[in-house]
Enzyme design. Structure first.
Site, PDB file in Angstrom:
ATOM      1  N   HIS A   1      -3.403 -11.555  -0.169  1.00 58.37           N
ATOM      2  CA  HIS A   1      -3.245 -12.027   1.199  1.00 58.37           C
ATOM      3  C   HIS A   1      -4.034 -13.325   1.338  1.00 58.37           C
ATOM      4  CE1 HIS A   1      -2.658  -7.693   1.159  1.00 58.37           C
ATOM      5  NE2 HIS A   1      -1.787  -7.898   2.124  1.00 58.37           N
TER       6      HIS A   1
ATOM      7  N   ALA B   1       2.806  -3.508   5.377  1.00 64.47           N
ATOM      8  CA  ALA B   1       2.388  -2.596   6.441  1.00 64.47           C
ATOM      9  C   ALA B   1       2.289  -3.437   7.712  1.00 64.47           C
ATOM     10  CB  ALA B   1       1.040  -1.993   6.109  1.00 64.47           C
TER      11      ALA B   1
ATOM     12  N   ASN C   1       0.945   1.614  12.669  1.00 61.83           N
ATOM     13  CA  ASN C   1       0.235   1.788  13.952  1.00 61.83           C
ATOM     14  C   ASN C   1       0.975   1.046  15.057  1.00 61.83           C
ATOM     15  OD1 ASN C   1      -1.110  -0.529  12.205  1.00 61.83           O
ATOM     16  ND2 ASN C   1      -1.307  -1.138  14.337  1.00 61.83           N
TER      17      ASN C   1
ATOM     18  N   MET D   1      -0.374  -9.070   8.201  1.00 63.09           N
ATOM     19  CA  MET D   1      -1.190 -10.143   7.616  1.00 63.09           C
ATOM     20  C   MET D   1      -0.629 -10.629   6.277  1.00 63.09           C
ATOM     21  SD  MET D   1      -4.926  -8.469   8.245  1.00 63.09           S
ATOM     22  CE  MET D   1      -5.304  -7.564   9.762  1.00 63.09           C
ATOM     23  N   SER D   2       0.662 -10.494   6.079  1.00 66.21           N
ATOM     24  CA  SER D   2       1.210 -10.914   4.779  1.00 66.21           C
ATOM     25  C   SER D   2       2.623 -11.439   4.969  1.00 66.21           C
ATOM     26  CB  SER D   2       1.232  -9.717   3.822  1.00 66.21           C
ATOM     27  OG  SER D   2       2.112  -8.729   4.299  1.00 66.21           O
TER      28      SER D   2
ATOM     29  N   HIS E   1      -8.498  -0.150   8.329  1.00 66.74           N
ATOM     30  CA  HIS E   1      -7.729  -0.195   7.083  1.00 66.74           C
ATOM     31  C   HIS E   1      -7.409   1.229   6.616  1.00 66.74           C
ATOM     32  CE1 HIS E   1      -5.974  -1.934   3.574  1.00 66.74           C
ATOM     33  NE2 HIS E   1      -6.850  -1.399   2.745  1.00 66.74           N
TER      34      HIS E   1
ATOM     35  N   TYR F   1      -5.985 -14.216   3.544  1.00 56.20           N
ATOM     36  CA  TYR F   1      -7.364 -14.040   4.030  1.00 56.20           C
ATOM     37  C   TYR F   1      -8.355 -13.780   2.904  1.00 56.20           C
ATOM     38  CZ  TYR F   1      -6.146  -9.024   3.740  1.00 56.20           C
ATOM     39  OH  TYR F   1      -5.724  -7.807   3.311  1.00 56.20           O
ATOM     40  N   GLU F   2      -7.842 -13.560   1.675  1.00 59.17           N
ATOM     41  CA  GLU F   2      -8.760 -13.285   0.569  1.00 59.17           C
ATOM     42  C   GLU F   2      -9.432 -14.551   0.035  1.00 59.17           C
ATOM     43  OE1 GLU F   2      -7.402 -10.145  -2.307  1.00 59.17           O
ATOM     44  OE2 GLU F   2      -5.646 -10.214  -1.033  1.00 59.17           O
TER      45      GLU F   2
ATOM     46  N   SER G   1       0.817  -1.209   0.000  1.00 60.31           N
ATOM     47  CA  SER G   1       0.000   0.000   0.000  1.00 60.31           C
ATOM     48  C   SER G   1       0.855   1.264   0.000  1.00 60.31           C
ATOM     49  CB  SER G   1      -0.878   0.037   1.251  1.00 60.31           C
ATOM     50  OG  SER G   1      -1.448  -1.212   1.482  1.00 60.31           O
TER      51      SER G   1
ATOM     52  N   HIS H   1      -4.392  -2.167  -3.117  1.00 57.98           N
ATOM     53  CA  HIS H   1      -3.442  -3.179  -3.595  1.00 57.98           C
ATOM     54  C   HIS H   1      -3.718  -3.456  -5.081  1.00 57.98           C
ATOM     55  CE1 HIS H   1      -3.894  -4.791   0.789  1.00 57.98           C
ATOM     56  NE2 HIS H   1      -2.959  -3.873   0.745  1.00 57.98           N
TER      57      HIS H   1
HETATM   58  N1  HPA Z   1      -2.076  -5.943  12.714  1.00 52.50           N
HETATM   59  C1  HPA Z   1      -2.132  -6.711  11.607  1.00 52.50           C
HETATM   60  N2  HPA Z   1      -1.879  -6.246  10.397  1.00 52.50           N
HETATM   61  C2  HPA Z   1      -1.530  -4.966  10.279  1.00 52.50           C
HETATM   62  C3  HPA Z   1      -1.451  -4.111  11.389  1.00 52.50           C
HETATM   63  C4  HPA Z   1      -1.740  -4.631  12.673  1.00 52.50           C
HETATM   64  O1  HPA Z   1      -1.676  -3.931  13.706  1.00 52.50           O
HETATM   65  N3  HPA Z   1      -1.084  -2.886  10.914  1.00 52.50           N
HETATM   66  C5  HPA Z   1      -0.936  -3.022   9.558  1.00 52.50           C
HETATM   67  N4  HPA Z   1      -1.208  -4.270   9.176  1.00 52.50           N
END
Ligand code: HPA
Length: 283
Positions: free
Chosen positions: A82, A113, A235, A211-212, A247, A84-85, A29, A60
């Site tokens: 990902h 990210a 974050n 998550m990747s 997101h 999860y898709e 991203s 994406h």
């Molecule tokens: N958790 C999982 N995936 C993420 C996060 C998170 O805090 N920030 C960006 N992708």
């Protein structure tokens, strides 16, 4: 060879007439603009490449850009998928990465990210991945092993290549960027983590959560590609600040971090070009 891989390889080699790229970089991203730094670029939409993933998440894209940067051919993979898709995603991932291997790519630079567990490494930071924990509860290699690509039980030693880490640290120093390093814990998602999960993950020794990336790394290592990776911290992990994770928040910080990450990637490409790729002894 899997027909999707064979066909995708053929299409790529028909469209790109230059020297074969040894380096491919996934652009997460916010990093999409980096493709504009390529010269003589050829763009291939993932939809044109049989078996390639067509991403479904906002932010994406889904294009392969091949061009030269610092006089070296390189592939930028804009957008990715990902797990999860959906359940077919591991298959898409394998087609994508093995096609890269089939055309001669040796190094995969993965970006993502991530949430950080360290209050001193908050949103805005870039962190080099020096190891990972696969917490997705699965592996892209589940199922019959394809012996053509790699062994049933691949070693994960040096899965984030130490020579490439040195190269990346040197690249960061060269642009006066204070690159941190840490262990990335990859979850399946798509829900962000609970506060209790975050407490547990910190105890497990992780520095970052996302998550990747772990799946890409596993497929790449299985077929003998070397990996280097950077997390863009968007974050502090769930429960570590007042922020309710979303997101939109991820995209906001990914965009803000993109300029630094783009500079770091370009500096890395320059070093990689100067050093002639990865040292063979480490491969
Ligand atoms: N958790 C999982 N995936 C993420 C996060 C998170 O805090 N920030 C960006 N992708």
């Amino acid at each position: 060879m899997n027909t999707n891989i064979e066909q995708s390889k053929k299409i790529i080699l028909e469209r790109w007439n230059g020297e074969t790229p040894k380096l491919a970089v996934t652009l997460g991203s916010g990093l999409g603009d980096l493709v504009n730094s390529l010269e003589n670029a050829t763009v291939i939409n993932y939809k044109e490449l049989p078996g390639f993933p067509v991403p479904s998440v906002q932010g994406h894209g889904g294009e392969m850009h091949i061009g030269t940067l610092h006089d070296m051919p390189v592939i930028f993979l804009k957008g990715r998928v990902h797990l999860y898709e959906g359940y077919d995603r591991a298959e898409n991932l394998k087609v994508m990465i093995r096609t890269l291997k089939a055309i001669g790519v040796e190094t995969l630079f993965l970006t993502n990210a991530a949430g950080s567990f360290n209050p001193e490494i908050g949103p805005g930071s870039l962190v080099m991945i020096n190891d990972h924990i696969n917490f997705t509860g699965t592996s892209p290699l589940v199922g019959l092993n394809d012996d053509e690509w790699g062994p049933r039980f691949p070693s994960m030693d040096n899965c984030w290549n130490s020579d490439l880490q040195t190269m990346l640290q040197d690249a960061a120093s060269g642009i006066n960027y204070d690159l941190k390093k840490g262990v990335y814990l990859g979850c399946l998602g798509p829900a962000f983590e609970t506060h209790a999960e975050i407490k547990m993950m910190r105890m497990l020794g992780a520095d970052l959560v996302g998550m990747s990336t772990v799946s890409e790394n596993i497929v790449a290592r299985h077929c003998g590609m070397e990996c280097v990776g950077v997390s863009s911290v968007t974050n502090l992990a769930a429960g570590m600040s007042d922020e309710v994770l979303s997101h939109d928040g991820t995209l906001y910080w990914a965009e803000k971090n993109a300029e630094n990450l783009a500079s770091l990637i370009k500096a890395f490409v320059k070093r990689y070009a100067t050093e002639g790729g990865i040292k063979k002894a480490a491969a």
